[in-house]
Write a protein that holds these residues in place. Structure first.
Motif, PDB file in Angstrom:
ATOM      1  N   VAL A  78      -6.281  -1.970   3.208  1.00 25.34           N
ATOM      2  CA  VAL A  78      -4.834  -2.099   3.377  1.00 25.34           C
ATOM      3  C   VAL A  78      -4.544  -1.381   1.744  1.00 25.34           C
ATOM      4  CG1 VAL A  78      -2.758  -3.375   3.496  1.00 25.34           C
ATOM      5  CG2 VAL A  78      -4.834  -3.751   4.848  1.00 25.34           C
ATOM      6  N   MET A  79      -3.592  -0.550   1.640  1.00 27.52           N
ATOM      7  CA  MET A  79      -3.115   0.006   0.341  1.00 27.52           C
ATOM      8  C   MET A  79      -1.812  -0.244   0.179  1.00 27.52           C
ATOM      9  SD  MET A  79      -5.309   3.365   0.117  1.00 27.52           S
ATOM     10  CE  MET A  79      -6.978   3.391   0.823  1.00 27.52           C
ATOM     11  N   ARG A  80      -1.482  -0.687  -1.043  1.00 26.03           N
ATOM     12  CA  ARG A  80       0.206  -0.814  -1.486  1.00 26.03           C
ATOM     13  C   ARG A  80       0.555   0.120  -2.466  1.00 26.03           C
ATOM     14  NH1 ARG A  80       0.628  -6.199  -2.789  1.00 26.03           N
ATOM     15  NH2 ARG A  80       0.680  -6.444  -0.462  1.00 26.03           N
ATOM     16  N   VAL A  81       1.606   1.069  -2.077  1.00 26.99           N
ATOM     17  CA  VAL A  81       2.111   2.023  -2.951  1.00 26.99           C
ATOM     18  C   VAL A  81       3.491   1.701  -3.713  1.00 26.99           C
ATOM     19  CG1 VAL A  81       2.752   4.388  -3.090  1.00 26.99           C
ATOM     20  CG2 VAL A  81       0.867   3.674  -1.462  1.00 26.99           C
ATOM     21  N   LYS A  82       3.516   1.468  -4.651  1.00 26.96           N
ATOM     22  CA  LYS A  82       5.117   1.213  -5.269  1.00 26.96           C
ATOM     23  C   LYS A  82       5.062   2.295  -6.289  1.00 26.96           C
ATOM     24  CE  LYS A  82       4.530  -3.885  -5.149  1.00 26.96           C
ATOM     25  NZ  LYS A  82       4.516  -5.025  -5.977  1.00 26.96           N
ATOM     26  N   SER A  83       6.296   2.953  -6.111  1.00 29.45           N
ATOM     27  CA  SER A  83       6.767   4.076  -7.035  1.00 29.45           C
ATOM     28  C   SER A  83       8.374   4.110  -7.184  1.00 29.45           C
ATOM     29  CB  SER A  83       6.172   5.225  -6.495  1.00 29.45           C
ATOM     30  OG  SER A  83       6.836   5.626  -5.238  1.00 29.45           O
ATOM     31  N   ARG A  84       8.458   4.492  -8.441  1.00 27.62           N
ATOM     32  CA  ARG A  84      10.077   4.916  -8.804  1.00 27.62           C
ATOM     33  C   ARG A  84      10.085   6.268  -8.852  1.00 27.62           C
ATOM     34  NH1 ARG A  84      13.112   0.677  -9.075  1.00 27.62           N
ATOM     35  NH2 ARG A  84      14.591   2.010 -10.166  1.00 27.62           N
ATOM     36  N   GLU A  85      11.492   6.918  -8.778  1.00 23.34           N
ATOM     37  CA  GLU A  85      11.920   8.182  -8.684  1.00 23.34           C
ATOM     38  C   GLU A  85      11.973   8.519 -10.175  1.00 23.34           C
ATOM     39  OE1 GLU A  85      15.655  10.547  -7.784  1.00 23.34           O
ATOM     40  OE2 GLU A  85      15.261   8.915  -6.374  1.00 23.34           O
ATOM     41  N   VAL A  86      11.359   9.697 -10.652  1.00 20.06           N
ATOM     42  CA  VAL A  86      11.304   9.826 -12.117  1.00 20.06           C
ATOM     43  C   VAL A  86      12.672  10.423 -12.480  1.00 20.06           C
ATOM     44  CG1 VAL A  86      10.596  11.600 -13.744  1.00 20.06           C
ATOM     45  CG2 VAL A  86       8.946  10.494 -12.056  1.00 20.06           C
ATOM     46  N   GLY A  87      13.416   9.864 -13.327  1.00 20.82           N
ATOM     47  CA  GLY A  87      15.037  10.433 -13.603  1.00 20.82           C
ATOM     48  C   GLY A  87      15.889   9.911 -12.479  1.00 20.82           C
ATOM     49  N   GLY A  88      15.655   9.161 -11.883  1.00 21.93           N
ATOM     50  CA  GLY A  88      16.531   8.614 -10.687  1.00 21.93           C
ATOM     51  C   GLY A  88      16.499   7.011 -10.379  1.00 21.93           C
ATOM     52  N   GLN A  89      17.119   6.604  -9.492  1.00 15.02           N
ATOM     53  CA  GLN A  89      17.226   5.207  -9.091  1.00 15.02           C
ATOM     54  C   GLN A  89      16.513   4.684  -7.801  1.00 15.02           C
ATOM     55  OE1 GLN A  89      18.908   2.813 -10.938  1.00 15.02           O
ATOM     56  NE2 GLN A  89      19.300   4.707 -12.542  1.00 15.02           N
ATOM     57  N   GLY A  90      15.792   5.772  -7.213  1.00 11.94           N
ATOM     58  CA  GLY A  90      15.346   5.569  -5.879  1.00 11.94           C
ATOM     59  C   GLY A  90      13.787   4.859  -6.082  1.00 11.94           C
ATOM     60  N   VAL A  91      13.108   4.298  -4.961  1.00 17.22           N
ATOM     61  CA  VAL A  91      11.827   4.031  -4.860  1.00 17.22           C
ATOM     62  C   VAL A  91      11.272   4.324  -3.485  1.00 17.22           C
ATOM     63  CG1 VAL A  91      12.386   1.945  -6.206  1.00 17.22           C
ATOM     64  CG2 VAL A  91      12.561   1.871  -3.833  1.00 17.22           C
ATOM     65  N   ALA A  92       9.990   4.729  -3.678  1.00 15.77           N
ATOM     66  CA  ALA A  92       9.291   4.965  -2.253  1.00 15.77           C
ATOM     67  C   ALA A  92       8.293   4.111  -2.422  1.00 15.77           C
ATOM     68  CB  ALA A  92       8.847   6.460  -2.605  1.00 15.77           C
ATOM     69  N   ASN A  93       8.060   3.188  -1.501  1.00 19.14           N
ATOM     70  CA  ASN A  93       7.044   1.926  -1.683  1.00 19.14           C
ATOM     71  C   ASN A  93       6.258   1.818  -0.070  1.00 19.14           C
ATOM     72  OD1 ASN A  93       7.863   1.059  -4.142  1.00 19.14           O
ATOM     73  ND2 ASN A  93       9.270  -0.457  -3.347  1.00 19.14           N
ATOM     74  N   ALA A  94       5.232   1.539  -0.066  1.00 19.78           N
ATOM     75  CA  ALA A  94       4.616   1.660   1.288  1.00 19.78           C
ATOM     76  C   ALA A  94       3.299   0.707   1.223  1.00 19.78           C
ATOM     77  CB  ALA A  94       4.248   3.047   1.757  1.00 19.78           C
ATOM     78  N   THR A  95       3.170   0.261   2.711  1.00 22.02           N
ATOM     79  CA  THR A  95       1.861  -0.351   2.935  1.00 22.02           C
ATOM     80  C   THR A  95       1.244   0.399   3.688  1.00 22.02           C
ATOM     81  OG1 THR A  95       2.782  -2.619   2.597  1.00 22.02           O
ATOM     82  CG2 THR A  95       0.730  -2.660   3.708  1.00 22.02           C
ATOM     83  N   VAL A  96       0.050   0.852   3.583  1.00 22.96           N
ATOM     84  CA  VAL A  96      -0.728   1.875   4.366  1.00 22.96           C
ATOM     85  C   VAL A  96      -2.027   1.151   4.803  1.00 22.96           C
ATOM     86  CG1 VAL A  96      -1.710   4.156   4.541  1.00 22.96           C
ATOM     87  CG2 VAL A  96       0.439   3.803   2.977  1.00 22.96           C
ATOM     88  N   VAL A  97      -2.370   1.158   6.030  1.00 20.69           N
ATOM     89  CA  VAL A  97      -3.428   0.697   6.709  1.00 20.69           C
ATOM     90  C   VAL A  97      -4.279   1.796   7.354  1.00 20.69           C
ATOM     91  CG1 VAL A  97      -4.325  -1.149   8.271  1.00 20.69           C
ATOM     92  CG2 VAL A  97      -2.347  -1.614   7.228  1.00 20.69           C
ATOM     93  N   ILE A  98      -5.301   1.903   6.727  1.00 20.72           N
ATOM     94  CA  ILE A  98      -6.357   2.937   7.071  1.00 20.72           C
ATOM     95  C   ILE A  98      -7.740   2.232   7.845  1.00 20.72           C
ATOM     96  CG2 ILE A  98      -7.735   5.245   6.529  1.00 20.72           C
ATOM     97  CD1 ILE A  98      -5.857   5.494   4.171  1.00 20.72           C
ATOM     98  N   THR A  99      -7.865   2.383   8.955  1.00 19.51           N
ATOM     99  CA  THR A  99      -9.176   1.962   9.766  1.00 19.51           C
ATOM    100  C   THR A  99     -10.137   3.454  10.166  1.00 19.51           C
ATOM    101  OG1 THR A  99      -7.770   0.417  10.328  1.00 19.51           O
ATOM    102  CG2 THR A  99      -9.826   0.767  11.573  1.00 19.51           C
ATOM    103  N   VAL A 100     -11.266   3.240   9.799  1.00 20.08           N
ATOM    104  CA  VAL A 100     -12.161   4.439  10.259  1.00 20.08           C
ATOM    105  C   VAL A 100     -13.396   3.810  11.289  1.00 20.08           C
ATOM    106  CG1 VAL A 100     -11.723   5.608   8.224  1.00 20.08           C
ATOM    107  CG2 VAL A 100     -13.674   4.050   8.383  1.00 20.08           C
TER     108      VAL A 100
END
Length: 142
Positions: A78-100
């Motif tokens: 399980v991965m957690r992505v936390k990011s902010r838009e460069v030069g802006g107010q937005g965010v792009a966050n995600a929880t990603v579950v990868i199973t192989v």
């Protein structure tokens, strides 16, 4: 805007080899089109940047990618992505579950998008995320 996506991928790699690959964050981040690692902050966390084209706009996000859960026996991370838009107010966050497993695996993504990207509308955002994840899955399985 909350978005949930489910993808599958195929691979000729063994489950152990595929699992080791998804735990290598420097590899994982570069499998995302436009993504690159800025700095490894620990064995399970990196600072990264991604440049994404949404319609006529190009957006950059900076943030962290972290493995927050590992199940070696089930070949699941399980991965957690936390990011902010460069030069802006937005965010792009995600929880990603990868199973192989034998012959491939699954990628389940639960994303939260705000700011300029969200203003493009859910159809555009879903289309861009679908394409990014499909490309990622292809590179991950290669």
């Amino acid at each position: 805007m909350a978005i949930e996506l489910h993808h599958t991928f195929t691979t000729d790699k063994s489950p152990d080899e595929s699992y080791a690959s998804i735990l290598d964050l420097e590899h994982v981040v570069t499998c995302v089109e436009g993504g690159h690692v800025l700095e490894a902050t620990s064995p399970t966390s990196v600072k990264a940047e991604i440049k994404v084209k949404m319609g006529a706009m190009s957006l950059s996000y900076k943030g962290t990618v972290e493995v927050v859960e590992q199940d070696d026996a089930a070949h699941r991370a399980v991965m957690r992505v936390k990011s902010r838009e460069v030069g802006g107010q937005g965010v792009a966050n995600a929880t990603v579950v990868i199973t192989v497993g034998d012959g491939g695996g699954t990628i389940d993504t639960d994303a939260q998008i705000t700011g300029k990207a969200a203003s493009m509308g859910e159809g555009v955002v879903v289309g861009v995320l679908e394409a990014l994840i499909a490309d990622f899955a292809g590179k991950l399985g290669a």
